[in-house]
Scaffold this motif. Structure first.
Motif, PDB file in Angstrom:
ATOM      1  N   LEU A 155       0.853  -1.183   0.000  1.00  0.00           N
ATOM      2  CA  LEU A 155       0.000   0.000   0.000  1.00  0.00           C
ATOM      3  C   LEU A 155       0.891   1.235   0.000  1.00  0.00           C
ATOM      4  CD1 LEU A 155      -2.537  -1.334   2.622  1.00  0.00           C
ATOM      5  CD2 LEU A 155      -2.961  -1.067   0.181  1.00  0.00           C
ATOM      6  N   LYS A 156       0.788   2.029  -1.057  1.00  0.00           N
ATOM      7  CA  LYS A 156       1.666   3.187  -1.235  1.00  0.00           C
ATOM      8  C   LYS A 156       0.890   4.491  -1.072  1.00  0.00           C
ATOM      9  CE  LYS A 156       4.683   0.718  -4.487  1.00  0.00           C
ATOM     10  NZ  LYS A 156       5.361   0.796  -5.808  1.00  0.00           N
ATOM     11  N   ASP A 157       1.620   5.521  -0.606  1.00  0.00           N
ATOM     12  CA  ASP A 157       0.991   6.836  -0.481  1.00  0.00           C
ATOM     13  C   ASP A 157       1.023   7.566  -1.811  1.00  0.00           C
ATOM     14  OD1 ASP A 157       3.564   7.808  -0.791  1.00  0.00           O
ATOM     15  OD2 ASP A 157       3.842   8.292   1.332  1.00  0.00           O
ATOM     16  N   ALA A 158       0.586   8.831  -1.813  1.00  0.00           N
ATOM     17  CA  ALA A 158       0.484   9.595  -3.060  1.00  0.00           C
ATOM     18  C   ALA A 158       1.841   9.826  -3.713  1.00  0.00           C
ATOM     19  CB  ALA A 158      -0.206  10.929  -2.787  1.00  0.00           C
ATOM     20  N   ASN A 159       2.918   9.735  -2.930  1.00  0.00           N
ATOM     21  CA  ASN A 159       4.265   9.944  -3.470  1.00  0.00           C
ATOM     22  C   ASN A 159       4.936   8.632  -3.865  1.00  0.00           C
ATOM     23  OD1 ASN A 159       4.234  12.798  -3.035  1.00  0.00           O
ATOM     24  ND2 ASN A 159       4.551  12.417  -0.843  1.00  0.00           N
ATOM     25  N   GLY A 160       4.196   7.542  -3.805  1.00  0.00           N
ATOM     26  CA  GLY A 160       4.725   6.254  -4.202  1.00  0.00           C
ATOM     27  C   GLY A 160       5.535   5.560  -3.129  1.00  0.00           C
ATOM     28  N   ARG A 161       5.503   6.087  -1.894  1.00  0.00           N
ATOM     29  CA  ARG A 161       6.252   5.471  -0.810  1.00  0.00           C
ATOM     30  C   ARG A 161       5.423   4.352  -0.177  1.00  0.00           C
ATOM     31  NH1 ARG A 161       7.836  11.082   0.120  1.00  0.00           N
ATOM     32  NH2 ARG A 161       5.969  11.301   1.432  1.00  0.00           N
ATOM     33  N   GLU A 162       6.083   3.236   0.090  1.00  0.00           N
ATOM     34  CA  GLU A 162       5.390   2.080   0.676  1.00  0.00           C
ATOM     35  C   GLU A 162       5.095   2.344   2.144  1.00  0.00           C
ATOM     36  OE1 GLU A 162       8.044  -1.115  -0.074  1.00  0.00           O
ATOM     37  OE2 GLU A 162       7.797  -1.044  -2.249  1.00  0.00           O
ATOM     38  N   GLN A 163       3.818   2.216   2.521  1.00  0.00           N
ATOM     39  CA  GLN A 163       3.399   2.483   3.890  1.00  0.00           C
ATOM     40  C   GLN A 163       3.029   1.200   4.644  1.00  0.00           C
ATOM     41  OE1 GLN A 163       3.498   5.600   5.199  1.00  0.00           O
ATOM     42  NE2 GLN A 163       4.349   6.305   3.242  1.00  0.00           N
ATOM     43  N   TYR A 164       2.335   0.294   3.949  1.00  0.00           N
ATOM     44  CA  TYR A 164       1.878  -0.943   4.591  1.00  0.00           C
ATOM     45  C   TYR A 164       2.078  -2.117   3.643  1.00  0.00           C
ATOM     46  CZ  TYR A 164      -0.546   2.209   7.814  1.00  0.00           C
ATOM     47  OH  TYR A 164      -0.848   3.190   8.720  1.00  0.00           O
ATOM     48  N   LYS A 165       2.126  -3.285   4.227  1.00  0.00           N
ATOM     49  CA  LYS A 165       2.169  -4.519   3.436  1.00  0.00           C
ATOM     50  C   LYS A 165       1.212  -5.524   4.066  1.00  0.00           C
ATOM     51  CE  LYS A 165       5.735  -7.423   3.632  1.00  0.00           C
ATOM     52  NZ  LYS A 165       7.056  -8.034   3.348  1.00  0.00           N
ATOM     53  N   SER A 166       0.405  -6.160   3.220  1.00  0.00           N
ATOM     54  CA  SER A 166      -0.484  -7.216   3.718  1.00  0.00           C
ATOM     55  C   SER A 166      -0.080  -8.533   3.086  1.00  0.00           C
ATOM     56  CB  SER A 166      -1.949  -6.890   3.383  1.00  0.00           C
ATOM     57  OG  SER A 166      -2.224  -7.144   2.014  1.00  0.00           O
ATOM     58  N   VAL A 167      -0.105  -9.589   3.908  1.00  0.00           N
ATOM     59  CA  VAL A 167       0.206 -10.942   3.442  1.00  0.00           C
ATOM     60  C   VAL A 167      -0.970 -11.828   3.826  1.00  0.00           C
ATOM     61  CG1 VAL A 167       1.793 -12.880   3.555  1.00  0.00           C
ATOM     62  CG2 VAL A 167       2.670 -10.539   3.778  1.00  0.00           C
ATOM     63  N   PHE A 168      -1.637 -12.397   2.831  1.00  0.00           N
ATOM     64  CA  PHE A 168      -2.816 -13.236   3.046  1.00  0.00           C
ATOM     65  C   PHE A 168      -2.486 -14.664   2.670  1.00  0.00           C
ATOM     66  CE2 PHE A 168      -6.887 -14.980   1.282  1.00  0.00           C
ATOM     67  CZ  PHE A 168      -7.528 -15.124   2.502  1.00  0.00           C
ATOM     68  N   VAL A 169      -2.592 -15.586   3.651  1.00  0.00           N
ATOM     69  CA  VAL A 169      -2.342 -17.012   3.408  1.00  0.00           C
ATOM     70  C   VAL A 169      -3.675 -17.657   3.029  1.00  0.00           C
ATOM     71  CG1 VAL A 169      -1.454 -19.161   4.356  1.00  0.00           C
ATOM     72  CG2 VAL A 169      -0.486 -16.974   5.099  1.00  0.00           C
ATOM     73  N   LYS A 170      -3.783 -18.106   1.793  1.00  0.00           N
ATOM     74  CA  LYS A 170      -5.066 -18.547   1.256  1.00  0.00           C
ATOM     75  C   LYS A 170      -5.598 -19.813   1.935  1.00  0.00           C
ATOM     76  CE  LYS A 170      -4.105 -16.473  -3.243  1.00  0.00           C
ATOM     77  NZ  LYS A 170      -3.972 -16.670  -4.692  1.00  0.00           N
ATOM     78  N   LYS A 171      -4.720 -20.752   2.241  1.00  0.00           N
ATOM     79  CA  LYS A 171      -5.176 -22.025   2.789  1.00  0.00           C
ATOM     80  C   LYS A 171      -5.787 -21.869   4.174  1.00  0.00           C
ATOM     81  CE  LYS A 171      -3.656 -26.773   3.611  1.00  0.00           C
ATOM     82  NZ  LYS A 171      -2.526 -27.726   3.546  1.00  0.00           N
ATOM     83  N   THR A 172      -5.139 -21.043   5.010  1.00  0.00           N
ATOM     84  CA  THR A 172      -5.596 -20.896   6.399  1.00  0.00           C
ATOM     85  C   THR A 172      -6.464 -19.657   6.614  1.00  0.00           C
ATOM     86  OG1 THR A 172      -3.621 -19.624   7.003  1.00  0.00           O
ATOM     87  CG2 THR A 172      -3.506 -22.027   7.208  1.00  0.00           C
ATOM     88  N   GLY A 173      -6.448 -18.721   5.634  1.00  0.00           N
ATOM     89  CA  GLY A 173      -7.209 -17.485   5.800  1.00  0.00           C
ATOM     90  C   GLY A 173      -6.505 -16.476   6.687  1.00  0.00           C
ATOM     91  N   LEU A 174      -5.238 -16.738   7.073  1.00  0.00           N
ATOM     92  CA  LEU A 174      -4.496 -15.833   7.949  1.00  0.00           C
ATOM     93  C   LEU A 174      -4.086 -14.577   7.189  1.00  0.00           C
ATOM     94  CD1 LEU A 174      -3.121 -15.433  10.744  1.00  0.00           C
ATOM     95  CD2 LEU A 174      -1.053 -16.403   9.720  1.00  0.00           C
ATOM     96  N   LEU A 175      -4.321 -13.423   7.807  1.00  0.00           N
ATOM     97  CA  LEU A 175      -3.936 -12.140   7.213  1.00  0.00           C
ATOM     98  C   LEU A 175      -3.034 -11.404   8.183  1.00  0.00           C
ATOM     99  CD1 LEU A 175      -4.224  -9.875   5.055  1.00  0.00           C
ATOM    100  CD2 LEU A 175      -6.168  -9.032   6.387  1.00  0.00           C
ATOM    101  N   LYS A 176      -1.892 -10.932   7.679  1.00  0.00           N
ATOM    102  CA  LYS A 176      -0.980 -10.110   8.472  1.00  0.00           C
ATOM    103  C   LYS A 176      -0.800  -8.775   7.753  1.00  0.00           C
ATOM    104  CE  LYS A 176       2.681 -11.918  10.394  1.00  0.00           C
ATOM    105  NZ  LYS A 176       4.051 -12.492  10.602  1.00  0.00           N
ATOM    106  N   VAL A 177      -1.021  -7.693   8.476  1.00  0.00           N
ATOM    107  CA  VAL A 177      -0.836  -6.349   7.929  1.00  0.00           C
ATOM    108  C   VAL A 177       0.300  -5.692   8.696  1.00  0.00           C
ATOM    109  CG1 VAL A 177      -1.909  -4.134   7.447  1.00  0.00           C
ATOM    110  CG2 VAL A 177      -3.295  -6.211   7.363  1.00  0.00           C
ATOM    111  N   ILE A 178       1.315  -5.209   7.971  1.00  0.00           N
ATOM    112  CA  ILE A 178       2.525  -4.667   8.579  1.00  0.00           C
ATOM    113  C   ILE A 178       2.678  -3.196   8.228  1.00  0.00           C
ATOM    114  CG2 ILE A 178       5.030  -4.928   8.759  1.00  0.00           C
ATOM    115  CD1 ILE A 178       4.569  -7.825   7.651  1.00  0.00           C
ATOM    116  N   ASN A 179       2.970  -2.360   9.242  1.00  0.00           N
ATOM    117  CA  ASN A 179       3.289  -0.943   9.034  1.00  0.00           C
ATOM    118  C   ASN A 179       4.772  -0.857   8.696  1.00  0.00           C
ATOM    119  OD1 ASN A 179       4.005   1.793   9.340  1.00  0.00           O
ATOM    120  ND2 ASN A 179       2.296   2.132  10.738  1.00  0.00           N
TER     121      ASN A 179
END
Length: 215
Positions: A81-105
């Protein structure tokens, strides 16, 4: 000559050899290979069909962020997830088999949320089925009821030659027959109680004309 590096240039108009020398390899650093541009960012609405979207939107304000799906394979999906200047702010990792979601600042604040995404279990509205009316039973000639135990008694009190019988109900307890004239008007009704063998015949224009055991 590739092996020795010798190069000879000849004038084909008769001037002979113009140049004969050894070529030295150019050791100049080659220009860096141009890499394809990164995948363009997308609006948040472009990922709203993903199963992790609602949980992600609940943890991070997506209004001013642009999602970029950097990997999506059989096992998991990673979104930056990037801001208006193209800088990365967040990252999400979704594991499809287990449904686990991790969101990182990515600004050093660590994990924002780590949870299992639950599928939307809203109960679908029940299917509305059109109202079904009981199928009308076809009218039959009197001969079709001649095998019934109440037939002889019924025919003794009603002229069946000019009437058409319609069996409107026939269950474990009793049987009801309507007798119609040539215009389809109901003239008589018979009710036969199977357990007691009792028959009731009603003139629909004037009342009951028989009640007793069927012969």
């Amino acid at each position: 000559m590739k092996k020795t590096g010798l190069l000879k240039v000849i004038n084909l108009k008769g001037g002979g050899a113009v140049l004969e020398t050894t070529v030295k390899a150019d050791t100049t650093t080659p220009a860096p290979e141009a890499k394809p541009d990164a995948a363009p960012g997308q609006s948040a609405s472009s990922i709203n069909g993903l199963p992790e979207y609602k949980t992600l939107a609940g943890a991070v304000d997506l209004t001013d962020l642009t999602p970029v799906i950097v990997s999506d394979n059989y096992n998991n999906r990673t979104i930056l997830l990037k801001d208006a200047n193209g800088r990365e702010q967040y990252k999400s990792v979704f594991v499809k088999k287990t449904g686990l979601l991790k969101v990182i600042n990515l600004k050093g604040q660590g994990v924002v949320i780590e949870t299992v995404v639950k599928e939307d279990t809203v109960t679908p509205a029940p299917e509305v089925k059109p109202e079904q009316k009981p199928e009308a039973k076809p009218e039959q000639p009197a001969s079709t009821i001649s095998s019934l135990p109440e037939y002889n008694t019924l025919s003794a009190h009603v002229d069946l030659n000019t009437l058409t019988p319609v069996v409107v109900s026939d269950n474990y307890n009793n049987r009801t027959i309507l007798l119609k004239d040539a215009n389809g008007h109901q003239q008589f009704k018979s009710i036969f109680v199977k357990r007691t063998n009792m028959l009731k015949i009603i003139n629909l224009k004037g009342g009951q004309i028989f009640y007793g055991a069927a012969q």
